[in-house]
Scaffold this motif. Structure first.
Motif, PDB file in Angstrom:
ATOM      1  N   SER A   2      -2.224  -9.215   4.024  1.00 13.47           N
ATOM      2  CA  SER A   2      -0.975  -9.119   4.787  1.00 13.47           C
ATOM      3  C   SER A   2      -1.266  -8.824   6.249  1.00 13.47           C
ATOM      4  CB  SER A   2      -0.077  -8.015   4.222  1.00 13.47           C
ATOM      5  OG  SER A   2       1.132  -7.922   4.959  1.00 13.47           O
ATOM      6  N   GLN A  36       1.896  -1.613   5.877  1.00  9.54           N
ATOM      7  CA  GLN A  36       2.368  -1.626   4.499  1.00  9.54           C
ATOM      8  C   GLN A  36       1.208  -1.523   3.516  1.00  9.54           C
ATOM      9  OE1 GLN A  36       4.757  -5.197   4.524  1.00  9.54           O
ATOM     10  NE2 GLN A  36       6.529  -4.128   5.369  1.00  9.54           N
ATOM     11  N   LEU A  37       0.074  -2.148   3.839  1.00 11.31           N
ATOM     12  CA  LEU A  37      -1.103  -2.004   2.988  1.00 11.31           C
ATOM     13  C   LEU A  37      -1.611  -0.564   3.011  1.00 11.31           C
ATOM     14  CD1 LEU A  37      -3.173  -5.259   3.667  1.00 11.31           C
ATOM     15  CD2 LEU A  37      -1.472  -4.821   1.891  1.00 11.31           C
ATOM     16  N   LYS A  42       0.217   2.064   3.389  1.00 11.85           N
ATOM     17  CA  LYS A  42       1.132   2.823   2.548  1.00 11.85           C
ATOM     18  C   LYS A  42       0.803   2.609   1.070  1.00 11.85           C
ATOM     19  CE  LYS A  42       4.955   5.314   1.854  1.00 11.85           C
ATOM     20  NZ  LYS A  42       5.044   5.322   0.389  1.00 11.85           N
ATOM     21  N   LEU A  43       0.511   1.376   0.676  1.00  9.43           N
ATOM     22  CA  LEU A  43       0.140   1.103  -0.709  1.00  9.43           C
ATOM     23  C   LEU A  43      -1.127   1.857  -1.093  1.00  9.43           C
ATOM     24  CD1 LEU A  43       0.812  -2.748  -0.888  1.00  9.43           C
ATOM     25  CD2 LEU A  43       2.065  -0.979  -2.137  1.00  9.43           C
ATOM     26  N   TYR A  55       5.165  -6.408  -0.025  1.00  8.67           N
ATOM     27  CA  TYR A  55       5.083  -4.952  -0.159  1.00  8.67           C
ATOM     28  C   TYR A  55       5.965  -4.458  -1.302  1.00  8.67           C
ATOM     29  CZ  TYR A  55       5.738  -0.023   0.624  1.00  8.67           C
ATOM     30  OH  TYR A  55       5.811   1.322   0.436  1.00  8.67           O
ATOM     31  N   ARG A  56       7.191  -4.921  -1.352  1.00  7.00           N
ATOM     32  CA  ARG A  56       8.105  -4.455  -2.395  1.00  7.00           C
ATOM     33  C   ARG A  56       7.574  -4.775  -3.784  1.00  7.00           C
ATOM     34  NH1 ARG A  56      12.238  -5.839   1.367  1.00  7.00           N
ATOM     35  NH2 ARG A  56      12.280  -7.989   0.624  1.00  7.00           N
ATOM     36  N   ALA A  96       4.439  -2.575  -4.493  1.00  8.63           N
ATOM     37  CA  ALA A  96       4.790  -1.169  -4.693  1.00  8.63           C
ATOM     38  C   ALA A  96       5.432  -0.959  -6.056  1.00  8.63           C
ATOM     39  CB  ALA A  96       5.717  -0.692  -3.582  1.00  8.63           C
ATOM     40  N   SER A 129       1.049  -7.248   7.909  1.00 12.60           N
ATOM     41  CA  SER A 129       1.676  -5.929   8.043  1.00 12.60           C
ATOM     42  C   SER A 129       0.755  -4.875   7.439  1.00 12.60           C
ATOM     43  CB  SER A 129       3.047  -5.919   7.356  1.00 12.60           C
ATOM     44  OG  SER A 129       3.949  -6.752   8.046  1.00 12.60           O
ATOM     45  N   THR A 171       6.269 -10.826   4.368  1.00 14.94           N
ATOM     46  CA  THR A 171       5.601  -9.531   4.414  1.00 14.94           C
ATOM     47  C   THR A 171       6.281  -8.444   3.595  1.00 14.94           C
ATOM     48  OG1 THR A 171       6.719  -9.228   6.551  1.00 14.94           O
ATOM     49  CG2 THR A 171       4.387  -9.831   6.610  1.00 14.94           C
ATOM     50  N   ASN A 172       7.558  -8.215   3.829  1.00 14.97           N
ATOM     51  CA  ASN A 172       8.216  -7.113   3.129  1.00 14.97           C
ATOM     52  C   ASN A 172       8.356  -7.386   1.642  1.00 14.97           C
ATOM     53  OD1 ASN A 172       8.404  -5.892   5.593  1.00 14.97           O
ATOM     54  ND2 ASN A 172      10.631  -5.791   5.649  1.00 14.97           N
TER      55      ASN A 172
END
Length: 369
Positions: A98, A103-104, A106-107, A79-80, A83, A100, A75-76
């Protein structure tokens, strides 16, 4: 100090650790077009391939001209990578998937998503659609799973309070035999822990204290916990995604699933079309498939097994229908998931959680689903 830590969780949520992001494999799993290929769809996902494969193959029956490349991440790391690609204007995937969903969100909030509206997106529940950019396409309860060879019927916990009491009452028997996410390593583990704390700080705090006394075993991801329960090293798993647990139960009838009767967190795994997707039409078509009646049927029958308006799968210990029972607590895909995207808060969250369970400072590492 532990009591103080319980209350801090009400306002905290994770953001990713800084590390090098990469997919689990150097090369994607390729699903060749069934006919002459005229388009390619790159899916970058923090979702186990065995769960997605039935959906991908059924989609290709409708779109035989599309070749699919499936890149699997934790997951992380997903995201990394996304991003960073968004920040630098590089292409990374046509569609992101995902568990998470924070995190989506946030994207999308950072401008990394492409909005999409269609007849299929209009069918999505309001709590699973954020700005027509992030869509929930599954219905996955967070459950207890246990080894029926080791846990006698009278010990089976059916609520969070009952699990806390069981660990107090039979601490010697269950010491070192309870497994859950390590939220230092797991993006979805953070999200579930945060959502748990919002339900009832007192009960959740008591449960974590009981797990601490019982020397809880923390692992990166669903698969490790489920494998260790199947292998007899663990007896009970806490906060496991019901989709993966049910798939494991189909392979191993000694495993049992309990849907907690006090409340059950429900996650909708998220999908997002990348802002820089070169194959936008194919991405939109696949997203519409995931949200369609056909895609939802395949998801329920072959992939993720649970559905919002359908009875729970056979053999699950809990209400026949989660939504109608009143125990479902959806993790809403919306701005509240953005509220705690602050690194200082996240670091405090990790430190407090680690201190409660282990009495030590948090470590660091990657992330798993």
């Amino acid at each position: 100090m532990r009591d103080v830590a319980f209350f801090l969780w009400l306002t905290l949520l994770c953001i990713p650790l800084a590390a090098t992001a990469q997919s689990l494999t150097d090369k994607p799993v390729v699903f060749p077009a069934r006919a002459t290929s005229s388009a390619t769809l790159d899916i970058h996902a923090a979702t186990d391939l065995p769960a997605m494969e039935p959906l991908i193959r059924d989609f290709q029956l409708l779109a035989p001209e599309i070749t699919i490349n499936y890149f699997e991440y934790v997951t992380n790391d997903l995201y990394r990578a996304a991003a960073e690609a968004c920040r630098t204007g590089r292409f990374m995937g046509d569609i992101l998937l995902s568990s998470s969903v924070d995190q989506l969100i946030k994207l999308a909030n950072d401008g990394c998503a492409t909005p999409h509206s269609s007849a299929e997106t209009a069918r999505v529940s309001r709590w699973a659609n954020w700005r027509d950019e992030v869509f929930g396409f599954t219905y996955e309860p967070s459950i207890f799973v246990y080894d029926s060879r080791m846990v006698p019927p009278e010990d089976v916990p059916r609520s969070h309070a009952a699990l806390a009491e069981l660990l107090r009452r039979r601490i010697d028997f269950y010491r070192g035999r309870i497994g859950t996410y390590d939220i230092r390593l797991s993006g979805i583990g953070y999200l579930l822990a945060y959502s748990d704390a919002r339900q009832t700080t007192t009960v959740y705090g008591r449960l974590l204290e009981s797990m601490s006394r019982a020397d809880v075993v923390t692992r990166c991801c669903n698969s490790e916990i489920l494998d260790q329960i199947a292998g007899g090293q663990l007896y009970i798993g806490y906060n496991i995604l019901g989709s993966y647990a049910y798939a494991a139960m189909l392979r191993n009838p000694d495993l049992r699933i309990v849907v907690p009767e006090d409340y059950t967190l429900v996650l909708r795994r998220g999908a997002l079309i990348s802002r820089a997707a070169p194959n936008m039409a194919a991405a939109a078509r696949f997203l519409d498939y995931l949200l369609s009646e056909r895609g939802q049927r395949v998801s329920r029958e072959k992939a993720f097994f649970f559905a919002e308006d359908e009875p729970s799968p056979k053999g699950v210990d809990g209400p026949e229908t989660l939504k109608e029972s009143g125990v479902a607590r959806p993790i809403r895909i919306g701005p509240y998931l953005l509220a705690a995207q602050d690194q200082q808060q996240r670091q405090r969250f990790i430190a407090d959680w680690t201190d409660v369970l282990f009495g030590s400072a948090p470590g660091s590492g990657g992330a798993q689903e």
